[in-house]
Motif scaffolding. Structure first.
Motif, PDB file in Angstrom:
ATOM      1  N   VAL A  57       0.807  -1.138   0.145  1.00  0.00           N
ATOM      2  CA  VAL A  57       0.162   0.039  -0.050  1.00  0.00           C
ATOM      3  C   VAL A  57       0.745   1.171   0.140  1.00  0.00           C
ATOM      4  CG1 VAL A  57      -1.770   1.420   1.247  1.00  0.00           C
ATOM      5  CG2 VAL A  57      -1.823  -1.300   1.202  1.00  0.00           C
ATOM      6  N   PRO A  58       0.839   1.928  -1.075  1.00  0.00           N
ATOM      7  CA  PRO A  58       1.725   3.372  -1.216  1.00  0.00           C
ATOM      8  C   PRO A  58       1.355   4.344  -0.175  1.00  0.00           C
ATOM      9  CG  PRO A  58       0.289   3.098  -3.009  1.00  0.00           C
ATOM     10  CD  PRO A  58      -0.079   2.004  -2.196  1.00  0.00           C
ATOM     11  N   GLU A  59       2.263   5.252   0.142  1.00  0.00           N
ATOM     12  CA  GLU A  59       1.776   6.451   0.990  1.00  0.00           C
ATOM     13  C   GLU A  59       0.873   7.263   0.338  1.00  0.00           C
ATOM     14  OE1 GLU A  59       3.109   7.205   4.275  1.00  0.00           O
ATOM     15  OE2 GLU A  59       3.943   4.952   4.063  1.00  0.00           O
ATOM     16  N   GLN A  60       0.085   7.815   1.126  1.00  0.00           N
ATOM     17  CA  GLN A  60      -1.069   8.677   0.624  1.00  0.00           C
ATOM     18  C   GLN A  60      -0.228  10.093   0.127  1.00  0.00           C
ATOM     19  OE1 GLN A  60      -3.549   9.255   3.977  1.00  0.00           O
ATOM     20  NE2 GLN A  60      -5.014   7.944   3.301  1.00  0.00           N
ATOM     21  N   ILE A  61      -0.899  10.346  -1.223  1.00  0.00           N
ATOM     22  CA  ILE A  61      -0.458  11.637  -1.732  1.00  0.00           C
ATOM     23  C   ILE A  61      -1.089  12.960  -1.175  1.00  0.00           C
ATOM     24  CG2 ILE A  61      -0.431  12.859  -4.033  1.00  0.00           C
ATOM     25  CD1 ILE A  61      -0.739  10.145  -5.202  1.00  0.00           C
ATOM     26  N   THR A  62      -0.214  13.722  -0.743  1.00  0.00           N
ATOM     27  CA  THR A  62      -0.972  15.075  -0.035  1.00  0.00           C
ATOM     28  C   THR A  62      -0.081  16.188  -0.735  1.00  0.00           C
ATOM     29  OG1 THR A  62       0.873  14.833   1.569  1.00  0.00           O
ATOM     30  CG2 THR A  62      -0.991  14.213   2.353  1.00  0.00           C
ATOM     31  N   THR A  63       0.739  15.993  -2.000  1.00  0.00           N
ATOM     32  CA  THR A  63       1.056  17.154  -2.624  1.00  0.00           C
ATOM     33  C   THR A  63       0.449  16.969  -3.980  1.00  0.00           C
ATOM     34  OG1 THR A  63       3.127  15.598  -3.463  1.00  0.00           O
ATOM     35  CG2 THR A  63       3.415  17.009  -1.376  1.00  0.00           C
ATOM     36  N   GLU A  64       1.154  17.637  -4.910  1.00  0.00           N
ATOM     37  CA  GLU A  64       0.638  17.856  -6.289  1.00  0.00           C
ATOM     38  C   GLU A  64       0.775  16.585  -6.874  1.00  0.00           C
ATOM     39  OE1 GLU A  64      -1.519  20.285  -9.039  1.00  0.00           O
ATOM     40  OE2 GLU A  64      -0.601  20.939  -7.109  1.00  0.00           O
ATOM     41  N   PHE A  65      -0.446  16.227  -7.772  1.00  0.00           N
ATOM     42  CA  PHE A  65      -0.520  14.817  -8.436  1.00  0.00           C
ATOM     43  C   PHE A  65      -0.863  14.941  -9.807  1.00  0.00           C
ATOM     44  CE2 PHE A  65      -4.561  15.498  -6.358  1.00  0.00           C
ATOM     45  CZ  PHE A  65      -5.351  15.136  -7.418  1.00  0.00           C
ATOM     46  N   MET A  88      -9.191   5.130 -10.187  1.00  0.00           N
ATOM     47  CA  MET A  88      -9.292   4.784  -8.901  1.00  0.00           C
ATOM     48  C   MET A  88      -8.061   4.520  -8.000  1.00  0.00           C
ATOM     49  SD  MET A  88     -12.404   2.126  -9.629  1.00  0.00           S
ATOM     50  CE  MET A  88     -12.992   1.812  -7.809  1.00  0.00           C
ATOM     51  N   ILE A  89      -7.205   4.074  -8.674  1.00  0.00           N
ATOM     52  CA  ILE A  89      -5.655   3.878  -7.919  1.00  0.00           C
ATOM     53  C   ILE A  89      -5.271   5.353  -7.171  1.00  0.00           C
ATOM     54  CG2 ILE A  89      -3.156   3.339  -8.142  1.00  0.00           C
ATOM     55  CD1 ILE A  89      -4.105   0.935  -9.865  1.00  0.00           C
ATOM     56  N   ILE A  90      -5.332   6.223  -8.264  1.00  0.00           N
ATOM     57  CA  ILE A  90      -4.961   7.728  -7.837  1.00  0.00           C
ATOM     58  C   ILE A  90      -6.030   8.126  -6.885  1.00  0.00           C
ATOM     59  CG2 ILE A  90      -4.888   9.931  -8.707  1.00  0.00           C
ATOM     60  CD1 ILE A  90      -4.136   8.984 -11.262  1.00  0.00           C
ATOM     61  N   PRO A 155      -9.772   5.198   4.831  1.00  0.00           N
ATOM     62  CA  PRO A 155      -9.013   4.578   6.054  1.00  0.00           C
ATOM     63  C   PRO A 155      -8.004   3.526   5.385  1.00  0.00           C
ATOM     64  CG  PRO A 155     -11.474   4.184   5.984  1.00  0.00           C
ATOM     65  CD  PRO A 155     -11.292   4.873   5.045  1.00  0.00           C
ATOM     66  N   GLU A 156      -7.230   3.289   6.173  1.00  0.00           N
ATOM     67  CA  GLU A 156      -5.971   2.350   5.823  1.00  0.00           C
ATOM     68  C   GLU A 156      -6.333   0.868   5.488  1.00  0.00           C
ATOM     69  OE1 GLU A 156      -2.123   2.030   4.380  1.00  0.00           O
ATOM     70  OE2 GLU A 156      -3.230   3.699   5.158  1.00  0.00           O
ATOM     71  N   LYS A 157      -7.313   0.309   6.067  1.00  0.00           N
ATOM     72  CA  LYS A 157      -7.880  -0.974   5.950  1.00  0.00           C
ATOM     73  C   LYS A 157      -8.480  -1.054   4.679  1.00  0.00           C
ATOM     74  CE  LYS A 157     -10.350  -4.734   8.373  1.00  0.00           C
ATOM     75  NZ  LYS A 157     -11.261  -4.936   9.655  1.00  0.00           N
ATOM     76  N   ARG A 158      -9.374  -0.263   4.313  1.00  0.00           N
ATOM     77  CA  ARG A 158     -10.097   0.031   3.186  1.00  0.00           C
ATOM     78  C   ARG A 158      -9.132   0.141   2.103  1.00  0.00           C
ATOM     79  NH1 ARG A 158     -14.590   3.957   3.860  1.00  0.00           N
ATOM     80  NH2 ARG A 158     -15.161   2.237   5.297  1.00  0.00           N
ATOM     81  N   ARG A 159      -8.031   1.144   1.945  1.00  0.00           N
ATOM     82  CA  ARG A 159      -7.254   1.271   0.810  1.00  0.00           C
ATOM     83  C   ARG A 159      -6.515  -0.075   0.621  1.00  0.00           C
ATOM     84  NH1 ARG A 159      -2.877   4.729   2.460  1.00  0.00           N
ATOM     85  NH2 ARG A 159      -2.426   4.717   0.236  1.00  0.00           N
ATOM     86  N   LYS A 160      -6.025  -0.905   1.450  1.00  0.00           N
ATOM     87  CA  LYS A 160      -5.438  -2.262   1.302  1.00  0.00           C
ATOM     88  C   LYS A 160      -6.240  -3.078   0.541  1.00  0.00           C
ATOM     89  CE  LYS A 160      -3.021  -5.827   3.609  1.00  0.00           C
ATOM     90  NZ  LYS A 160      -2.403  -6.665   4.798  1.00  0.00           N
ATOM     91  N   TYR A 163      -6.446  -1.841  -2.895  1.00  0.00           N
ATOM     92  CA  TYR A 163      -5.376  -2.020  -3.745  1.00  0.00           C
ATOM     93  C   TYR A 163      -5.321  -3.599  -4.074  1.00  0.00           C
ATOM     94  CZ  TYR A 163      -3.447   2.638  -3.207  1.00  0.00           C
ATOM     95  OH  TYR A 163      -3.359   3.964  -3.290  1.00  0.00           O
ATOM     96  N   GLN A 164      -5.672  -4.438  -3.216  1.00  0.00           N
ATOM     97  CA  GLN A 164      -5.787  -5.899  -3.724  1.00  0.00           C
ATOM     98  C   GLN A 164      -6.714  -6.147  -4.593  1.00  0.00           C
ATOM     99  OE1 GLN A 164      -6.619  -7.521   0.284  1.00  0.00           O
ATOM    100  NE2 GLN A 164      -4.438  -8.082   0.638  1.00  0.00           N
TER     101      GLN A 164
END
Length: 177
Positions: A57-65, A88-90, A155-160, A163-164
């Motif tokens: 699970v990559p780190e969350q993006i908080t900067t320009e994307f 959706m990945i973004i 939330p982290e659990k939902r993100r994981k 991503y799966q």
């Protein structure tokens, strides 16, 4: 599935099949031997569950994307599924305070609704594993947007889990399934 295990159980039942026609004490003995055999083999070995590939699970993006400009459908399933998955990945990776997060979420939700409402009408597409897994992911992300809005990160659990599912969709799309 472990076929040797199945064959062993079938052989055990065949050898003791006459126990059903015997007196009750013989039936009890048969059940005890069957229970002992079943207890000796763990259930997980007899019926292994498909394991989900461990996904980083990559780190969350908080900067320009990179904000996509290619929203909408092309009406070619493989292209659209891959594009929706990438968007959706973004969306899943956006963290609190990411610029344009609300605009991205609104575009994402519209694209997901358009994708599902168009492609679920076609049985040839709706039966594909890639579609059903992507549909599940879309429901999760759209439900998050409905419940929490476009500015609140997942939330982290939902993100994981998402991503799966994205990894499963990618595998299915590569196999044209």
């Amino acid at each position: 599935m472990n076929y040797n295990m199945i064959l062993a159980v079938i052989a055990l039942v065949a050898l003791n099949a006459e126990a059903y026609n015997m007196v009750p004490s013989a039936r009890r003995a048969f059940l005890k031997t069957s229970a002992a055999t079943a207890a000796a083999v763990p259930l997980a070995a007899a019926f292994p569950l498909p394991s989900l590939a461990e996904v980083v699970v990559p780190e969350q993006i908080t900067t320009e994307f990179p904000f996509p400009e290619d929203w909408g459908l092309t009406f070619k399933y493989e292209e659209d599924a891959a594009k929706v998955r990438e968007h959706m990945i973004i969306a899943t990776g956006l963290g609190k305070g990411a610029p344009k997060m609300e605009a991205f979420g609104k575009n994402m939700k519209k694209e997901m609704v358009d994708f599902v409402s168009y492609y679920r009408r076609f049985p040839a597409v709706a039966g594909k594993p890639s579609f059903s897994t992507l549909y599940t992911s879309i429901n999760v992300l759209a439900g998050h947007y409905t419940s929490y809005g476009f500015k609140y990160p997942l939330p982290e659990k939902r993100r994981k889990r998402l991503y799966q599912e994205y990894a499963e969709v990618e595998k299915s799309l590569k196999r044209n399934r």
